[in-house]
Motif scaffolding. Structure first.
Motif, PDB file in Angstrom:
ATOM      1  N   LEU A  66     -62.308  57.826 127.898  1.00 36.39           N
ATOM      2  CA  LEU A  66     -62.857  58.294 129.170  1.00 36.39           C
ATOM      3  C   LEU A  66     -61.824  59.068 129.983  1.00 36.39           C
ATOM      4  N   PHE A  67     -60.561  58.600 129.960  1.00 35.33           N
ATOM      5  CA  PHE A  67     -59.505  59.244 130.742  1.00 35.33           C
ATOM      6  C   PHE A  67     -58.611  60.156 129.909  1.00 35.33           C
ATOM      7  N   GLY A  68     -59.033  60.441 128.679  1.00 37.65           N
ATOM      8  CA  GLY A  68     -58.291  61.382 127.851  1.00 37.65           C
ATOM      9  C   GLY A  68     -56.958  60.861 127.351  1.00 37.65           C
ATOM     10  N   ILE A  69     -56.794  59.545 127.298  1.00 37.98           N
ATOM     11  CA  ILE A  69     -55.545  58.959 126.814  1.00 37.98           C
ATOM     12  C   ILE A  69     -55.472  59.018 125.290  1.00 37.98           C
ATOM     13  N   ALA A  70     -56.574  58.672 124.640  1.00 38.84           N
ATOM     14  CA  ALA A  70     -56.646  58.709 123.172  1.00 38.84           C
ATOM     15  C   ALA A  70     -58.113  58.740 122.770  1.00 38.84           C
ATOM     16  N   PRO A  71     -58.457  59.431 121.678  1.00 38.59           N
ATOM     17  CA  PRO A  71     -59.849  59.462 121.229  1.00 38.59           C
ATOM     18  C   PRO A  71     -60.296  58.099 120.710  1.00 38.59           C
ATOM     19  N   ILE A  72     -61.574  57.904 120.618  1.00 38.64           N
ATOM     20  CA  ILE A  72     -62.138  56.606 120.248  1.00 38.64           C
ATOM     21  C   ILE A  72     -61.716  56.185 118.840  1.00 38.64           C
ATOM     22  N   ASP A  73     -61.634  57.137 117.892  1.00 39.11           N
ATOM     23  CA  ASP A  73     -61.277  56.759 116.526  1.00 39.11           C
ATOM     24  C   ASP A  73     -59.831  56.273 116.448  1.00 39.11           C
ATOM     25  N   THR A  74     -58.938  56.907 117.200  1.00 38.79           N
ATOM     26  CA  THR A  74     -57.539  56.471 117.228  1.00 38.79           C
ATOM     27  C   THR A  74     -57.414  55.096 117.873  1.00 38.79           C
ATOM     28  N   THR A  75     -58.135  54.896 118.969  1.00 38.61           N
ATOM     29  CA  THR A  75     -58.083  53.613 119.677  1.00 38.61           C
ATOM     30  C   THR A  75     -58.686  52.502 118.825  1.00 38.61           C
ATOM     31  N   ALA A  76     -59.808  52.791 118.195  1.00 37.76           N
ATOM     32  CA  ALA A  76     -60.476  51.768 117.384  1.00 37.76           C
ATOM     33  C   ALA A  76     -59.626  51.341 116.191  1.00 37.76           C
ATOM     34  N   ALA A  77     -58.765  52.239 115.701  1.00 38.78           N
ATOM     35  CA  ALA A  77     -57.916  51.900 114.556  1.00 38.78           C
ATOM     36  C   ALA A  77     -56.989  50.725 114.868  1.00 38.78           C
ATOM     37  N   SER A  78     -56.634  50.546 116.146  1.00 40.90           N
ATOM     38  CA  SER A  78     -55.764  49.436 116.533  1.00 40.90           C
ATOM     39  C   SER A  78     -56.425  48.084 116.280  1.00 40.90           C
ATOM     40  N   PHE A  79     -57.753  48.066 116.318  1.00 42.32           N
ATOM     41  CA  PHE A  79     -58.478  46.811 116.098  1.00 42.32           C
ATOM     42  C   PHE A  79     -58.616  46.489 114.614  1.00 42.32           C
ATOM     43  N   ALA A  80     -58.118  47.386 113.770  1.00 38.23           N
ATOM     44  CA  ALA A  80     -58.062  47.131 112.325  1.00 38.23           C
ATOM     45  C   ALA A  80     -56.621  47.138 111.846  1.00 38.23           C
ATOM     46  N   ASN A  81     -55.692  46.899 112.759  1.00 38.52           N
ATOM     47  CA  ASN A  81     -54.274  46.826 112.392  1.00 38.52           C
ATOM     48  C   ASN A  81     -54.067  45.730 111.345  1.00 38.52           C
ATOM     49  N   PRO A  82     -53.194  45.960 110.364  1.00 37.82           N
ATOM     50  CA  PRO A  82     -52.986  44.950 109.314  1.00 37.82           C
ATOM     51  C   PRO A  82     -52.659  43.559 109.829  1.00 37.82           C
ATOM     52  N   VAL A  83     -51.935  43.458 110.950  1.00 36.52           N
ATOM     53  CA  VAL A  83     -51.550  42.136 111.440  1.00 36.52           C
ATOM     54  C   VAL A  83     -52.777  41.315 111.843  1.00 36.52           C
ATOM     55  N   ILE A  84     -53.855  41.969 112.237  1.00 36.20           N
ATOM     56  CA  ILE A  84     -55.070  41.249 112.605  1.00 36.20           C
ATOM     57  C   ILE A  84     -55.653  40.526 111.393  1.00 36.20           C
ATOM     58  N   PHE A  85     -55.502  41.127 110.219  1.00 40.53           N
ATOM     59  CA  PHE A  85     -56.010  40.478 109.008  1.00 40.53           C
ATOM     60  C   PHE A  85     -55.108  39.324 108.576  1.00 40.53           C
ATOM     61  N   LEU A  86     -53.854  39.376 108.995  1.00 41.08           N
ATOM     62  CA  LEU A  86     -52.980  38.219 108.790  1.00 41.08           C
ATOM     63  C   LEU A  86     -53.523  37.032 109.570  1.00 41.08           C
ATOM     64  N   PHE A  87     -53.885  37.257 110.832  1.00 44.28           N
ATOM     65  CA  PHE A  87     -54.459  36.190 111.639  1.00 44.28           C
ATOM     66  C   PHE A  87     -55.760  35.682 111.029  1.00 44.28           C
ATOM     67  N   MET A  88     -56.620  36.634 110.640  1.00 47.92           N
ATOM     68  CA  MET A  88     -57.926  36.257 110.122  1.00 47.92           C
ATOM     69  C   MET A  88     -57.791  35.382 108.874  1.00 47.92           C
ATOM     70  N   GLY A  89     -56.919  35.798 107.949  1.00 43.98           N
ATOM     71  CA  GLY A  89     -56.709  34.995 106.750  1.00 43.98           C
ATOM     72  C   GLY A  89     -56.145  33.630 107.077  1.00 43.98           C
ATOM     73  N   GLY A  90     -55.178  33.596 107.990  1.00 49.78           N
ATOM     74  CA  GLY A  90     -54.588  32.319 108.386  1.00 49.78           C
ATOM     75  C   GLY A  90     -55.586  31.406 109.065  1.00 49.78           C
ATOM     76  N   PHE A  91     -56.422  31.969 109.930  1.00 50.38           N
ATOM     77  CA  PHE A  91     -57.444  31.167 110.600  1.00 50.38           C
ATOM     78  C   PHE A  91     -58.412  30.561 109.584  1.00 50.38           C
ATOM     79  N   MET A  92     -58.761  31.325 108.559  1.00 53.15           N
ATOM     80  CA  MET A  92     -59.692  30.821 107.551  1.00 53.15           C
ATOM     81  C   MET A  92     -59.078  29.684 106.731  1.00 53.15           C
ATOM     82  N   ILE A  93     -57.788  29.803 106.426  1.00 52.13           N
ATOM     83  CA  ILE A  93     -57.107  28.710 105.726  1.00 52.13           C
ATOM     84  C   ILE A  93     -57.102  27.464 106.613  1.00 52.13           C
TER      85      ILE A  93
END
Length: 473
Positions: A66-93
């Motif tokens: 909205l404020f021209g800081i970063a496009p939606i695709d670039t911003t959304a990529a942060s929510f698929a950062n590899p470290v998030i899958f580390l948490f997800m796998g650990g939470f499942m264990i």
């Protein structure tokens, strides 16, 4: 019911954001001013708890485009950062360990060994977690200890012991996160920022800090922080007054007898847990063979997938997808938002401007070391500590060279401080994990964290000023 605190928090967040943008007290560019305003808006909402933390974490998806800081695709990529899958796998264990009651068995045995007084249990967890974290990543250590600590709390709460059970649960949860952070700084491999800094120095100078040198300086510092953590929590801020007694010990023994022998499902979950931990520990050795390339994220997801694939012996797999409804999905969103904000701060050049500001204190080396430590620690409350070290390592190294200082004198305290953030859930991965337990309120984490941040800054500064020059030449 009208909640004036929430409305006040939202109003304060909006006011601070507007002041930073329109008044521009730091005289930054228009683009940087937008990032600074959005960052202040989000952080204020997090601190005041005016909105759910996971909801605030989603704001970059709206505000950045909205404020021209970063496009939606670039911003959304942060929510698929590899470290998030580390948490997800650990939470499942962790879910599987809890589902098949393995955590209860481990917890009962820990309580039997450490004793049944609240203070001794907390101290036992601090020392055990800190020791493990010296050799294993702090995030992986927290993943292992988290379900065990939850079970200890549940077991003791069932007995309705005398004393402050709420303070015990709070300090036990915090002890896992903070002991993982403080234990990790002791060795060169204990936490990712250490490795990131060593890799930078190796690339720049052809040789990085030596394992034994790091150990000589940082292990005493780590042990001192662990002991002070115990004192701050259970002797000062949140005493639990839970005394050991024979009845509780008898109950613990009875509960262990009631559990009987390990079931097939427990053995299989334990095997997956141990295989995952072993892969985390031996990852570098495996990668050195150059057959496959593993990282903590791949290993965590692999462990989780094994749970869905292996049978429990009771006609269903060890973990079913329906079990994941109990998982802390909000924490994953929280980190995605934090990563997006950190990336925007870096891209706007705000981190680099700090380096220029540091240079103004070059006339006093001790003050400069103190400021590097202080700012690194408090910045890591809102920024990925690995990303922070990657960004700041060139800044402080160039600064040290310009001032004819040993680059380690600024680089090592900057790196250590980046792993000691204790005030906010997004400060380090262990903080986020234990915050998901529900036993910690934000103001409680902030209270203990602020005290430990101050202690950490003072101790890191003193150790690196007086001890580091004796070891690292």
């Amino acid at each position: 019911m009208y909640n004036w605190k929430e409305h006040l928090g939202m109003a304060a967040a909006l006011l601070i954001a507007c002041i930073l943008y329109f008044w521009n007290p730091f005289n930054v560019s228009v683009a940087a001013g937008k990032v600074l305003s959005v960052g202040a808006f989000m952080i204020t909402l997090w601190l005041t708890e005016a909105l759910p933390m996971a909801a605030v974490a989603l704001m970059p998806l709206v505000l950045f485009p909205l404020f021209g800081i970063a496009p939606i695709d670039t911003t959304a990529a942060s929510f698929a950062n590899p470290v998030i899958f580390l948490f997800m796998g650990g939470f499942m264990i962790g879910l599987a360990i809890e589902k098949w009651n393995l955590h209860r068995r481990i917890a009962l045995n820990i309580v039997r060994i450490t004793g049944t007084s609240g203070n001794r249990i907390v101290l036992g967890f601090i020392l055990a977690t800190g020791l493990i974290s010296m050799w294993l990543s702090n995030t992986a250590t927290t993943m292992m200890m988290f379900p065990i600590a939850l079970s200890v709390i549940q077991v003791l709460d069932e007995r309705k012991p005398e004393g402050r059970m709420d303070n015990f649960a709070l300090t036990l949860m915090l002890s896992i996160a903070f002991a993982s952070n403080f234990g990790g700084i002791a060795t060169l491999i204990g936490t990712p920022p250490n490795v990131a800094y060593a890799a930078y120095m190796e690339k720049k100078y052809g040789t990085g800090p030596q394992f034994i040198d790091w150990l000589l300086v940082c292990m005493p510092l780590s042990i001192l922080l662990l002991l002070l953590l115990y004192w701050v929590m259970v002797k000062w801020l949140y005493p639990n007054h839970m005394k050991a007694n024979a009845d509780t010990r008898a109950v613990i023994d009875a509960e262990l007898r009631k559990l009987g022998k390990l079931s097939a499902a427990e053995k299989r979950v334990l095997a997956v847990f141990l295989v995952t931990a072993l892969l985390w520990i031996t990852r570098d050795l495996i990668n050195a063979l150059k057959v496959v390339k593993l990282d903590d994220n791949i290993i965590a997801v692999f462990g989780a997938l094994l749970l869905f694939a292996l049978p429990s012996g009771k006609g269903k797999p060890l973990l079913e997808w329906s079990d994941t409804k109990h998982m802390a999905w909000g924490i994953l969103l929280l980190f995605g938002g934090g990563i997006a904000l950190a990336a925007a701060l870096e891209k706007a050049g705000l981190v680099q401007q700090l380096g220029t500001w540091f240079a103004g204190f070059g006339g006093n080396a001790f003050l400069l070391l103190f400021l590097v430590t202080l700012i690194s620690l408090f910045l890591s409350e809102i920024m990925s500590n690995v990303a922070q070290v990657i960004v700041f390592a060139p800044v402080v190294t160039a600064l040290a060279e310009a001032l004819h200082m040993n680059p380690y004198l600024l680089g090592i305290p900057m790196t250590l401080a980046a792993s000691c953030a204790s005030m906010l859930p997004m400060g380090t991965p262990p903080n986020a994990i234990v915050f998901s337990s529900g036993y910690i309120k934000l103001h409680q984490m902030t209270r203990v964290g602020l005290v430990m941040n101050i202690i950490s800054v003072v101790l890191i500064t003193l150790f690196c000023w007086y001890v580091l020059p004796l070891v690292v030449k």
